[in-house]
Design a protein around this motif. Structure first.
Motif, PDB file in Angstrom:
ATOM      1  N   LEU A  18       0.828  -1.205   0.000  1.00  0.00           N
ATOM      2  CA  LEU A  18       0.000   0.000   0.000  1.00  0.00           C
ATOM      3  C   LEU A  18       0.863   1.256   0.000  1.00  0.00           C
ATOM      4  O   LEU A  18       0.514   2.257  -0.635  1.00  0.00           O
ATOM      5  N   LEU A  19       1.980   1.208   0.695  1.00  0.00           N
ATOM      6  CA  LEU A  19       2.889   2.355   0.732  1.00  0.00           C
ATOM      7  C   LEU A  19       3.485   2.626  -0.649  1.00  0.00           C
ATOM      8  O   LEU A  19       3.574   3.778  -1.084  1.00  0.00           O
ATOM      9  N   VAL A  20       3.870   1.578  -1.362  1.00  0.00           N
ATOM     10  CA  VAL A  20       4.396   1.740  -2.720  1.00  0.00           C
ATOM     11  C   VAL A  20       3.320   2.349  -3.624  1.00  0.00           C
ATOM     12  O   VAL A  20       3.603   3.262  -4.421  1.00  0.00           O
ATOM     13  N   ALA A  21       2.095   1.857  -3.508  1.00  0.00           N
ATOM     14  CA  ALA A  21       0.992   2.408  -4.296  1.00  0.00           C
ATOM     15  C   ALA A  21       0.763   3.874  -3.953  1.00  0.00           C
ATOM     16  O   ALA A  21       0.532   4.709  -4.836  1.00  0.00           O
ATOM     17  N   ASN A  22       0.851   4.211  -2.664  1.00  0.00           N
ATOM     18  CA  ASN A  22       0.670   5.590  -2.234  1.00  0.00           C
ATOM     19  C   ASN A  22       1.747   6.497  -2.813  1.00  0.00           C
ATOM     20  O   ASN A  22       1.458   7.606  -3.262  1.00  0.00           O
ATOM     21  N   ILE A  23       2.974   6.032  -2.822  1.00  0.00           N
ATOM     22  CA  ILE A  23       4.074   6.824  -3.393  1.00  0.00           C
ATOM     23  C   ILE A  23       3.848   7.039  -4.888  1.00  0.00           C
ATOM     24  O   ILE A  23       4.052   8.139  -5.404  1.00  0.00           O
ATOM     25  N   ALA A  24       3.396   5.994  -5.587  1.00  0.00           N
ATOM     26  CA  ALA A  24       3.119   6.125  -7.021  1.00  0.00           C
ATOM     27  C   ALA A  24       1.990   7.127  -7.273  1.00  0.00           C
ATOM     28  O   ALA A  24       2.074   7.953  -8.197  1.00  0.00           O
ATOM     29  N   LEU A  25       0.948   7.066  -6.455  1.00  0.00           N
ATOM     30  CA  LEU A  25      -0.164   8.009  -6.614  1.00  0.00           C
ATOM     31  C   LEU A  25       0.252   9.430  -6.259  1.00  0.00           C
ATOM     32  O   LEU A  25      -0.191  10.396  -6.898  1.00  0.00           O
ATOM     33  N   ALA A  26       1.110   9.596  -5.250  1.00  0.00           N
ATOM     34  CA  ALA A  26       1.610  10.927  -4.891  1.00  0.00           C
ATOM     35  C   ALA A  26       2.444  11.506  -6.029  1.00  0.00           C
ATOM     36  O   ALA A  26       2.304  12.692  -6.373  1.00  0.00           O
ATOM     37  N   GLN A  27       3.278  10.680  -6.622  1.00  0.00           N
ATOM     38  CA  GLN A  27       4.106  11.133  -7.744  1.00  0.00           C
ATOM     39  C   GLN A  27       3.223  11.508  -8.929  1.00  0.00           C
ATOM     40  O   GLN A  27       3.441  12.515  -9.596  1.00  0.00           O
ATOM     41  N   ASN A  28       2.191  10.720  -9.178  1.00  0.00           N
ATOM     42  CA  ASN A  28       1.286  11.002 -10.282  1.00  0.00           C
ATOM     43  C   ASN A  28       0.520  12.303 -10.038  1.00  0.00           C
ATOM     44  O   ASN A  28       0.377  13.118 -10.946  1.00  0.00           O
ATOM     45  N   TYR A  29       0.049  12.488  -8.812  1.00  0.00           N
ATOM     46  CA  TYR A  29      -0.677  13.720  -8.479  1.00  0.00           C
ATOM     47  C   TYR A  29       0.226  14.937  -8.619  1.00  0.00           C
ATOM     48  O   TYR A  29      -0.168  15.948  -9.216  1.00  0.00           O
ATOM     49  N   SER A  30       1.447  14.859  -8.097  1.00  0.00           N
ATOM     50  CA  SER A  30       2.348  16.007  -8.184  1.00  0.00           C
ATOM     51  C   SER A  30       2.730  16.300  -9.638  1.00  0.00           C
ATOM     52  O   SER A  30       2.865  17.462 -10.026  1.00  0.00           O
ATOM     53  N   ALA A  31       2.862  15.268 -10.466  1.00  0.00           N
ATOM     54  CA  ALA A  31       3.166  15.476 -11.877  1.00  0.00           C
ATOM     55  C   ALA A  31       1.994  16.139 -12.599  1.00  0.00           C
ATOM     56  O   ALA A  31       2.197  16.897 -13.548  1.00  0.00           O
ATOM     57  N   SER A  32       0.783  15.872 -12.148  1.00  0.00           N
ATOM     58  CA  SER A  32      -0.389  16.471 -12.799  1.00  0.00           C
ATOM     59  C   SER A  32      -0.527  17.957 -12.489  1.00  0.00           C
ATOM     60  O   SER A  32      -1.250  18.669 -13.180  1.00  0.00           O
ATOM     61  N   LEU A  33       0.155  18.433 -11.454  1.00  0.00           N
ATOM     62  CA  LEU A  33       0.091  19.845 -11.095  1.00  0.00           C
ATOM     63  C   LEU A  33       0.983  20.719 -11.963  1.00  0.00           C
ATOM     64  O   LEU A  33       0.804  21.933 -12.006  1.00  0.00           O
ATOM     65  N   VAL A  34       1.931  20.095 -12.670  1.00  0.00           N
ATOM     66  CA  VAL A  34       2.844  20.832 -13.540  1.00  0.00           C
ATOM     67  C   VAL A  34       2.115  21.166 -14.840  1.00  0.00           C
ATOM     68  O   VAL A  34       1.472  20.299 -15.442  1.00  0.00           O
ATOM     69  N   GLU A  35       2.212  22.416 -15.261  1.00  0.00           N
ATOM     70  CA  GLU A  35       1.575  22.834 -16.509  1.00  0.00           C
ATOM     71  C   GLU A  35       2.176  22.074 -17.686  1.00  0.00           C
ATOM     72  O   GLU A  35       3.386  21.921 -17.804  1.00  0.00           O
ATOM     73  N   ASN A  36       1.289  21.571 -18.543  1.00  0.00           N
ATOM     74  CA  ASN A  36       1.731  20.789 -19.691  1.00  0.00           C
ATOM     75  C   ASN A  36       0.807  21.144 -20.852  1.00  0.00           C
ATOM     76  O   ASN A  36      -0.416  21.130 -20.710  1.00  0.00           O
ATOM     77  N   SER A  37       1.379  21.413 -22.000  1.00  0.00           N
ATOM     78  CA  SER A  37       0.568  21.805 -23.149  1.00  0.00           C
ATOM     79  C   SER A  37      -0.307  20.666 -23.662  1.00  0.00           C
ATOM     80  O   SER A  37      -1.311  20.901 -24.337  1.00  0.00           O
ATOM     81  N   GLU A  38       0.032  19.433 -23.340  1.00  0.00           N
ATOM     82  CA  GLU A  38      -0.727  18.276 -23.811  1.00  0.00           C
ATOM     83  C   GLU A  38      -1.788  17.819 -22.813  1.00  0.00           C
ATOM     84  O   GLU A  38      -2.480  16.841 -23.053  1.00  0.00           O
ATOM     85  N   GLY A  39      -1.886  18.465 -21.674  1.00  0.00           N
ATOM     86  CA  GLY A  39      -2.860  18.069 -20.657  1.00  0.00           C
ATOM     87  C   GLY A  39      -2.230  17.148 -19.630  1.00  0.00           C
ATOM     88  O   GLY A  39      -1.012  17.000 -19.563  1.00  0.00           O
ATOM     89  N   ILE A  40      -3.067  16.501 -18.845  1.00  0.00           N
ATOM     90  CA  ILE A  40      -2.537  15.621 -17.813  1.00  0.00           C
ATOM     91  C   ILE A  40      -2.456  14.195 -18.333  1.00  0.00           C
ATOM     92  O   ILE A  40      -3.126  13.826 -19.294  1.00  0.00           O
TER      93      ILE A  40
END
Length: 96
Positions: A18-40
């Motif tokens: 569960l901790l590994v999954a949480n880290i993956a989801l945290a990384q995914n969420y933080s990456a989605s906060l970065v502006e990207n011309s192609e979307g999330i």
């Protein structure tokens, strides 16, 4: 082996996963906060397995991450409580 011991063993196996999954989801969420011309997008394969292909939004990524964090905290606390309970009951029985 007592049922409590088996449940503790199960939690000791599941909690790190569960901790590994949480880290993956945290990384995914933080990456989605970065502006990207192609979307999330999904930024790792574990998050892809957990979130799926539909309904991508920064809010859904945040919700998945927060739900995962709560689950990790609860399983960690439950594991700790059961280990303490097992330790206390073992010492009480050994002292008799």
């Amino acid at each position: 082996m007592r049922k409590v011991d088996l449940f503790i063993l199960l939690l000791l196996v599941v909690t790190p996963l569960l901790l590994v999954a949480n880290i993956a989801l945290a990384q995914n969420y933080s990456a989605s906060l970065v502006e990207n011309s192609e979307g999330i997008s999904i930024s790792n394969s574990i998050a892809s397995l957990l979130i799926g292909e539909d309904g991508w939004s920064v809010e859904s990524f945040k919700k998945a991450y927060h739900s995962s964090a709560v689950l990790v905290i609860l399983t960690s606390l439950l594991t700790l409580a059961l280990i303490i309970y097992r330790f206390i009951t073992t010492n009480r029985n050994d002292g008799k």
